[in-house]
Design a protein around this motif. Structure first.
Motif, PDB file in Angstrom:
ATOM      1  N   UNK A  17       0.776  -1.212   0.295  1.00 16.11           N
ATOM      2  CA  UNK A  17       0.031  -0.158  -0.123  1.00 16.11           C
ATOM      3  C   UNK A  17       0.665   1.201  -0.022  1.00 16.11           C
ATOM      4  N   UNK A  18       1.787   1.340   0.867  1.00 24.55           N
ATOM      5  CA  UNK A  18       2.700   2.433   0.999  1.00 24.55           C
ATOM      6  C   UNK A  18       4.268   2.016   1.522  1.00 24.55           C
ATOM      7  N   UNK A  19       5.025   2.847   1.135  1.00 22.82           N
ATOM      8  CA  UNK A  19       6.466   2.464   1.787  1.00 22.82           C
ATOM      9  C   UNK A  19       7.259   3.656   2.074  1.00 22.82           C
ATOM     10  N   UNK A  20       8.092   3.682   2.752  1.00 21.76           N
ATOM     11  CA  UNK A  20       9.089   4.787   3.291  1.00 21.76           C
ATOM     12  C   UNK A  20      10.253   4.188   3.607  1.00 21.76           C
ATOM     13  N   UNK A  21      11.370   4.739   3.134  1.00 23.39           N
ATOM     14  CA  UNK A  21      12.709   4.309   3.245  1.00 23.39           C
ATOM     15  C   UNK A  21      13.623   5.041   4.034  1.00 23.39           C
ATOM     16  N   UNK A  22      14.299   4.646   4.964  1.00 21.65           N
ATOM     17  CA  UNK A  22      15.312   5.407   5.571  1.00 21.65           C
ATOM     18  C   UNK A  22      16.714   4.628   5.715  1.00 21.65           C
ATOM     19  N   UNK A  23      17.621   5.328   5.998  1.00 25.38           N
ATOM     20  CA  UNK A  23      19.000   4.959   6.136  1.00 25.38           C
ATOM     21  C   UNK A  23      19.232   4.683   7.682  1.00 25.38           C
ATOM     22  N   UNK A  24      19.599   3.530   8.018  1.00 24.37           N
ATOM     23  CA  UNK A  24      20.041   3.078   9.413  1.00 24.37           C
ATOM     24  C   UNK A  24      21.378   3.063   9.758  1.00 24.37           C
ATOM     25  N   UNK A  25      22.206   3.121  10.592  1.00 27.65           N
ATOM     26  CA  UNK A  25      23.504   3.270  10.853  1.00 27.65           C
ATOM     27  C   UNK A  25      23.854   1.593  10.656  1.00 27.65           C
ATOM     28  N   UNK A  26      25.048   1.349  10.217  1.00 28.47           N
ATOM     29  CA  UNK A  26      25.810   0.212  10.151  1.00 28.47           C
ATOM     30  C   UNK A  26      27.404   0.349  10.333  1.00 28.47           C
ATOM     31  N   UNK A  27      27.621  -0.631  11.157  1.00 36.39           N
ATOM     32  CA  UNK A  27      29.134  -0.444  11.383  1.00 36.39           C
ATOM     33  C   UNK A  27      30.131  -0.642  10.328  1.00 36.39           C
ATOM     34  N   UNK A  40      12.108  11.522  10.505  1.00 41.03           N
ATOM     35  CA  UNK A  40      12.527  11.705  11.631  1.00 41.03           C
ATOM     36  C   UNK A  40      11.837  10.635  12.858  1.00 41.03           C
ATOM     37  N   UNK A  41      10.594  10.579  12.686  1.00 39.55           N
ATOM     38  CA  UNK A  41       9.982   9.674  13.528  1.00 39.55           C
ATOM     39  C   UNK A  41      10.260   8.235  13.130  1.00 39.55           C
ATOM     40  N   UNK A  42      10.306   8.010  11.886  1.00 38.22           N
ATOM     41  CA  UNK A  42      10.507   6.611  11.326  1.00 38.22           C
ATOM     42  C   UNK A  42      12.059   6.200  11.899  1.00 38.22           C
ATOM     43  N   UNK A  43      13.042   7.131  11.930  1.00 37.39           N
ATOM     44  CA  UNK A  43      14.468   6.852  12.240  1.00 37.39           C
ATOM     45  C   UNK A  43      14.332   6.329  13.871  1.00 37.39           C
ATOM     46  N   UNK A  44      13.659   7.315  14.670  1.00 36.81           N
ATOM     47  CA  UNK A  44      13.320   7.084  16.002  1.00 36.81           C
ATOM     48  C   UNK A  44      12.845   5.775  16.547  1.00 36.81           C
ATOM     49  N   UNK A  45      11.743   5.587  15.613  1.00 33.06           N
ATOM     50  CA  UNK A  45      11.046   4.325  16.131  1.00 33.06           C
ATOM     51  C   UNK A  45      11.997   2.939  15.941  1.00 33.06           C
ATOM     52  N   UNK A  46      12.743   3.115  14.505  1.00 38.41           N
ATOM     53  CA  UNK A  46      13.623   2.042  14.421  1.00 38.41           C
ATOM     54  C   UNK A  46      14.683   1.920  15.403  1.00 38.41           C
ATOM     55  N   UNK A  47      15.424   3.044  15.895  1.00 39.25           N
ATOM     56  CA  UNK A  47      16.411   3.161  16.776  1.00 39.25           C
ATOM     57  C   UNK A  47      15.817   2.511  18.080  1.00 39.25           C
ATOM     58  N   UNK A  48      14.714   2.871  18.481  1.00 39.18           N
ATOM     59  CA  UNK A  48      14.042   2.217  19.654  1.00 39.18           C
ATOM     60  C   UNK A  48      13.710   0.880  19.555  1.00 39.18           C
ATOM     61  N   UNK A  49      13.402   0.270  18.425  1.00 37.20           N
ATOM     62  CA  UNK A  49      12.894  -1.116  18.062  1.00 37.20           C
ATOM     63  C   UNK A  49      13.901  -2.072  18.657  1.00 37.20           C
ATOM     64  N   UNK A  50      13.335  -2.938  19.432  1.00 36.65           N
ATOM     65  CA  UNK A  50      14.298  -4.184  20.032  1.00 36.65           C
ATOM     66  C   UNK A  50      14.259  -5.236  19.058  1.00 36.65           C
ATOM     67  N   UNK A  51      13.399  -5.419  18.149  1.00 39.89           N
ATOM     68  CA  UNK A  51      13.705  -6.496  17.220  1.00 39.89           C
ATOM     69  C   UNK A  51      12.872  -6.084  15.762  1.00 39.89           C
ATOM     70  N   UNK A  52      13.782  -5.674  14.669  1.00 36.95           N
ATOM     71  CA  UNK A  52      13.033  -5.515  13.527  1.00 36.95           C
ATOM     72  C   UNK A  52      12.478  -6.754  12.718  1.00 36.95           C
ATOM     73  N   UNK A  53      11.785  -6.668  11.834  1.00 38.78           N
ATOM     74  CA  UNK A  53      11.198  -7.955  11.183  1.00 38.78           C
ATOM     75  C   UNK A  53      12.480  -8.453  10.557  1.00 38.78           C
ATOM     76  N   UNK A  54      12.698  -9.917  10.805  1.00 41.91           N
ATOM     77  CA  UNK A  54      13.843 -10.510   9.909  1.00 41.91           C
ATOM     78  C   UNK A  54      13.290 -10.920   8.323  1.00 41.91           C
ATOM     79  N   UNK A  55      14.129 -11.276   7.653  1.00 44.49           N
ATOM     80  CA  UNK A  55      13.779 -11.724   6.301  1.00 44.49           C
ATOM     81  C   UNK A  55      12.902 -12.897   6.084  1.00 44.49           C
TER      82      UNK A  55
END
Length: 534
Positions: free
Chosen positions: A440-450, A507-522
Motif C-alpha cells: 500500500x505504501x513504503x517509506x525508506x530510511x538509512x539506518x546506521x551500520x558498522x 525523523x519519527x521513523x528513524x527514532x522508532x527504528x532506533x528504539x525497536x528491539x527487534x526489526x522484522x527478519x527476512x
C-alpha cells in the motif's frame, strides 16, 4: 593559475607522450603501457570513431569494469572532443536502458561480459548506434582491438576545446530517475590541478585506482596522475587483500578509497604482513571518515590523509589536506569529524531557507561554487535550474561552518543514503517497493551500520489481507533496481507517521527504528488485517 596556463586533459596526453614517452602511464594485471603507447592508441581510437561517423561532441557510452580500454575511451574524448558517457555496470537492466536511451550515444563500447545485456537493449537504441566489444567481435559488434587497429595514427580531424562537454556521468535522482551531470574540459583540468596539488603528485608517484571508472572519483585520480606524468595502477574492482599486496608489490604512493573500503583494508587479516611504508597520500571521499577509523589509519599510515567532500556535480570542492590532529587542542580534535575547508578556486557557504548565510555553528544547506563544477543536467533543464542558482550549486546537504570555515555535515536535505560510498535516494527505492501489488505504501530510511556506514531499511504498509515477508520484498526489488540499493531490512506497520503537512515523518521513523528491539527478519511473513498493530 591563469586560464591560459591550464592544460586541458587532451593536451596533457599529447605533452606526456612528448616529454615522457617511455614513462609508465598505466599498469594493469602485470602489463605496462607507456605514455607513448597510450597516446598512440588514443589517436587511433579517435580516428576509428571518426571513420564510422562519430563527430565532435557526439556521445560514446562505456559499459565496463576498470581496464585500460576505459581510459583510452576517456582519452579519445579528451583529445578529440567526444563526450564520454559512463554507465554503472551495477545497475539493473531497466536502469541501464534508461541511461543509454537518455544519452543517445553514437557508439556503445562494452566489455564482453555485458554482451547479453547490450544485445537485449539494442532495439531501444536504434539501428544507427554502433557497438564495439572489448573482446571478440560478432555479427552486430566490432571487436575493440580490430577497431582501434583500423584507425589512422594522426587521429580525428578536430580537437576538444575549453568549454566542450567532456563527460556525462549519471547520478541517482530524487524522483527515481538518474540525472546526467555534464562536465567540461576546463572543469576537468582545474579539478586535476587541484587534486594533484593536494596529493603532492609527482613523476615518480604511483596511484592505485580501485574505485570504478564510471564514477567521477576514479576518473579524477587518473587525470590528476596524468597531469604529473605519474603511473596509474588499475584494479578491475576493489578487493582489500589485493590492495595490500599491490601496495607492497608496486610501492604504491597514493590511493583513493571510500571509508568503507579503507576499513576493509585495515580489518584485513593480512594487514600487518605487508609493507605499507610507500604510501604518501590517501584521499578519502564519498562520506566522512568515522573518527575511530581515522585514528586507526593515522596510527598505521601516519599523516597521509586528505578528505574530499563533493559530488559528481561539484567535481570536488572541499579538501582537508594533512590537518588531522590525533592529539591537540579540543578544537583540533573536534575537527577530525569535519569534512574540511574549501579548496583553492572554490567558494563555500551555508544558507538558511531564505538563502541568507548562516552564522558559524548554525546548520543550513551547503552551497558551493567552483570552476570545477558541472555545466548542466543532460536533457533536464528543470533539475538544472533547481540545483544551480546564481552560479551556486545547492547540494541538499545540511551542515555548518565553524569560526575558521571548517565544514561539518549533520544531515541531508535530500532523501539520500550513503552506503559503502554509493549514493542511494529513498524515493527511488520507495518507487520500486510500491510497484508491488501487495504494498500500500513504503517509506525508506538509512539506518546506521558498522561496516557500510548506512544501509537501506524499508517500512511497509501492506494492502489489506496481503501476506508478504521481508525476503519477498527484497527479492522483488532486486529485479528492478541495483542490489546495493535494495533494503537490507524491512519493518511492517499499519500506518506511517506523518507531519502536519501530510508528508511522512522520516525523523519519527528513524527514532522508532532506533528504539525497536527487534526489526522484522527476512523470514517473517506478515499479513495485513484491519486493526493489526505490526
Amino acid at each position: 593559475m591563469s586560464e591560459s596556463a591550464v592544460l586541458l586533459p587532451g593536451n596533457v596526453i599529447d605533452r606526456s607522450s612528448r616529454l615522457c614517452p617511455e614513462g609508465v602511464a598505466i599498469v594493469f594485471e602485470g602489463r605496462k603501457i607507456t605514455y607513448r603507447e597510450h597516446a598512440l592508441r588514443v589517436r587511433k581510437l579517435g580516428a576509428a570513431l571518426h571513420r564510422v561517423g562519430v563527430r565532435h561532441q557526439d556521445r560514446i557510452s562505456v559499459l565496463s569494469m576498470n581496464r585500460p580500454e576505459f581510459v583510452e575511451v576517456y582519452g579519445a574524448g579528451d583529445v578529440f572532443g567526444f563526450v564520454t558517457a559512463t554507465v554503472n555496470y551495477r545497475l539493473a537492466v531497466e536502469e541501464i536502458a534508461f541511461v543509454l536511451s537518455d544519452t543517445a550515444p553514437r557508439v556503445v563500447v562494452f566489455e564482453e561480459q555485458y554482451r547479453e545485456t547490450v544485445d537485449a537493449l539494442r532495439a531501444r537504441l536504434g539501428d544507427a548506434t554502433i557497438y564495439v566489444c572489448i573482446g571478440a567481435a560478432n555479427s552486430w559488434a566490432h571487436g575493440y582491438e580490430e577497431f582501434v587497429a583500423s584507425g589512422d595514427e594522426q587521429g580525428a580531424p578536430f580537437r576538444a576545446s575549453r568549454e566542450d562537454y567532456c563527460q556525462l556521468i549519471y547520478t541517482s535522482g530524487t524522483t527515481g530517475r538518474p540525472k546526467g551531470a555534464v562536465r567540461s574540459h576546463y572543469g576537468q583540468s582545474r579539478m586535476a590541478e587541484q587534486i594533484a596539488a593536494a596529493l603532492g603528485l609527482r613523476g615518480d608517484s604511483s596511484i592505485l585506482v580501485t574505485m570504478p571508472f564510471f564514477h567521477g572519483g576514479a576518473r579524477s585520480q587518473q587525470v590528476a596522475a596524468f597531469l604529473r606524468r605519474a603511473t596509474v595502477v588499475i584494479h578491475r574492482k576493489f578487493e582489500a587483500g589485493e590492495v595490500l599486496r599491490e601496495i607492497a608489490r608496486s610501492r604504491i604512493s597514493h590511493m583513493h578509497l571510500a571509508p568503507t573500503m579503507f576499513q576493509a583494508v585495515m580489518d584485513h587479516p593480512e594487514f600487518s604482513q605487508h609493507d605499507i611504508s610507500s604510501v604518501r597520500g590517501i584521499l578519502y571521499a564519498a562520506a566522512p571518515m568515522p573518527v575511530p577509523l581515522l585514528r586507526r589509519g593515522l596510527a598505521a599510515f601516519g599523516s597521509v590523509f586528505i578528505n574530499s567532500y563533493g559530488m559528481t556535480e561539484t567535481n570536488g570542492t572541499v579538501l582537508f589536506p594533512h590537518q588531522h590532529h590525533l592529539e591537540g587542542t579540543a578544537v583540533q580534535v573536534r575537527r577530525l569529524g569535519s569534512v574540511g575547508q574549501v579548496a583553492d578556486g572554490g567558494e563555500l557557504r551555508v544558507v538558511d531557507d531564505e538563502g541568507h548565510p548562516c552564522p558559524p555553528g548554525v546548520p543550513g544547506e551547503v552551497c558551493v561554487k567552483s570552476d570545477t563544477q558541472f555545466r548542466l543536467y543532460w536533457n533536464n533543464s528543470v533539475a538544472t535550474a533547481e540545483a544551480v542558482r546564481d552560479g551556486w550549486y545547492h547540494t541538499g546537504d545540511i551542515g555548518y561552518l565553524d569560526e575558521e570555515e571548517f565544514l561539518f555535515l549533520v544531515d541531508r536535505k535530500k532523501d539520500m543514503i550513503i552506503s559503502g560510498g554509493e549514493n542511494i535516494y529513498c524515493r527511488e527505492v520507495e518507487d520500486a517497493l510500491e510497484s508491488h501489488e501487495g504494498v500500500e505504501e513504503a517509506a525508506v530510511i538509512g539506518v546506521p551500520d558498522a561496516y557500510w556506514g548506512e544501509v537501506v531499511h524499508a517500512v511497509i504498509v501492506l494492502r489489506r489481507d496481503r501476506a508478504l515477508s521481508a525476503s519477498d520484498l527484497i527479492e522483488f526489488c532486486r529485479a528492478r533496481i541495483a542490489h546495493y540499493k535494495c533494503p537490507k531490512g524491512v519493518s511492517f506497520v499499519t500506518e506511517l507517521p506523518r507531519l502536519p503537512t501530510g508528508k511522512v515523518s522520516k525523523i519519527r521513523l528513524r527514532a522508532s527504528h532506533a528504539a525497536a528491539t527487534r526489526p522484522s527478519t527476512s523470514g517473517d511473513t506478515v499479513t495485513a488485517r484491519k486493526g493489526n498493530s505490526i
